[in-house]
Write an enzyme that holds these catalytic residues in place. Structure first.
Site, PDB file in Angstrom:
ATOM      1  CB  SER A 114       2.860  -4.444   5.088  1.00 11.98           C
ATOM      2  OG  SER A 114       3.398  -4.806   3.847  1.00 11.98           O
ATOM      3  CE1 TYR A 138       7.848  -2.701   6.526  1.00 14.19           C
ATOM      4  CE2 TYR A 138       7.002  -4.147   4.805  1.00 14.19           C
ATOM      5  CZ  TYR A 138       6.910  -2.986   5.559  1.00 14.19           C
ATOM      6  OH  TYR A 138       5.869  -2.117   5.339  1.00 14.19           O
ATOM      7  CE  LYS A 142       5.022  -2.027   8.889  1.00 18.62           C
ATOM      8  NZ  LYS A 142       4.531  -0.772   9.456  1.00 18.62           N
TER       9      LYS A 142
END
Ligand code: UFG
Length: 318
Positions: A114, A138, A142
């Site tokens: 991402s 988050y 990643k």
């Protein structure tokens, strides 16, 4: 190829599975349906209802040539309140998957990374070697998987590719965004248009021409196609990373204007507080993907993405 798609019942995963099938591959989807939808899995794909943490038994039963790994928790706000969930599902889940791949001799993986790994960029467009300073768990999860893949490639000879998506939009073959809760701008804007409610603009005082955040929107089918190219191009013992965007940014207000054009509906706006952790501008340089993968987005127009998303929303209304 025989391909396992983890998270293939989700928005992007279901389109990846569909495009793989259209290209003649055999597809098995593994998804725990915690956020995905069974009816999004293409009819021609095999379906296994399970968590990535339990993937060993699926791998043990079937031979795969490669894995496309999209299964993940992906709510930025939730990752701040429940970071352990992101460690468990995204990081530990992938560690387990990689161990299972090693045991079963599967040596090719494409991972959904991402733009969130970059945090607040110092400059745009963002290239793959820009500093990675995620602003939330988050993004950190990643990045942790990207680093794991790099290590796995050099230590164990796996062929690994991370695709860092920017803002995925649009729909493909009746597959679109059905998140609960929905947090993304385009589906929320279209929902507001349908309901005759104002769209909330999270912050009108960013250092951008109209004061709202700028993002690089990329069509979900173009994202899916990059997975097919990456699967083919992945090279043993190597981890490669590619940013996927159109290289052009649109502000929140420009997206809302596109929604007005597409829907023909009145759409009012209401500026609210900034959302925590939103960078002002995220625009990708995808030169590396264009060069190495021969990838070229075929649906780069914002209005086409919004139109496809609108078709999806309307279809589900019926
Ligand atoms: N926004 C609004 N109003 C809304 C929803 C969003 O103004 O109701 C704004 C956001 O503040 C942001 C822009 O619209 O500036 C886009 O927001 P999205 O939630 O659609 O997308 P993000 O850029 O936050 O998220 C994307 C990916 C995430 C990834 C993140 C990295 O969808 O998976 O980029 O920054 F983590």
């Amino acid at each position: 190829m025989k391909v396992l798609v983890t998270g293939g019942a989700g928005y992007i995963g279901s389109v990846v599975a569909t495009r793989l099938l259209e290209a003649g591959h055999e597809v098995t989807v593994i998804d725990d349906l915690s956020t995905g939808h069974r009816d999004a899995v293409p009819d021609d794909a095999q379906f296994v209802l399970d968590k990535v943490q339990q993937v060993s038994s699926t791998l043990g039963r079937r031979a795969f040539d490669g894995v496309v790994h999209l299964a993940a928790s992906s709510l930025v706000a939730e990752s701040i309140t429940d970071p352990q969930k992101y460690e468990t599902n995204n990081v530990a889940g992938t560690r387990h998957l990689l161990e299972a791949l090693r045991t079963t001799g599967i040596s090719r993986i494409v991972f959904s990374s991402s733009a969130a790994v970059y945090g607040e960029p110092s400059w745009v467009p963002i290239e793959e070697d820009a500093p990675t300073v995620p602003l939330n768990p988050y993004g950190a999860s990643k990045l942790a998987v990207d680093q794991m893949l790099d290590e796995e490639a050099s230590r164990h000879g796996i062929a690994a590719v991370s695709l860092r998506y920017f803002n995925v939009a649009g729909s493909y073959a009746s597959l679109g965004e059905r998140h609960d809760p929905e947090t993304h701008l385009i589906p929320l804007t279209l929902r507001a248009a349908l309901d005759g409610r104002p769209v909330d603009i999270f912050g009108g005082d960013y250092p951008t021409p109209d004061g709202t955040c700028i993002r690089d929107y990329i069509h979900v089918a173009d994202i899916a196609d990059a997975h097919l190219l990456a699967l083919g191009a992945a090279s043993p013992g190597t981890w490669r990373v590619y940013n996927l965007g159109n290289g052009e940014g649109f502000s929140v207000r420009q997206v809302i204007a596109a929604a007005r054009r597409v829907t023909g509906l009145q759409l009012t706006e209401r500026v609210t507080a900034r959302r925590a952790g939103d960078p002002a501008v995220l625009v990708a340089s995808s030169e590396r993907a264009r060069r190495d993968l021969d990838w070229a987005p075929r649906r780069p127009e914002l209005d086409e993405m919004v139109d496809d998303a609108w078709n999806f929303v309307q279809r589900r209304q019926r």
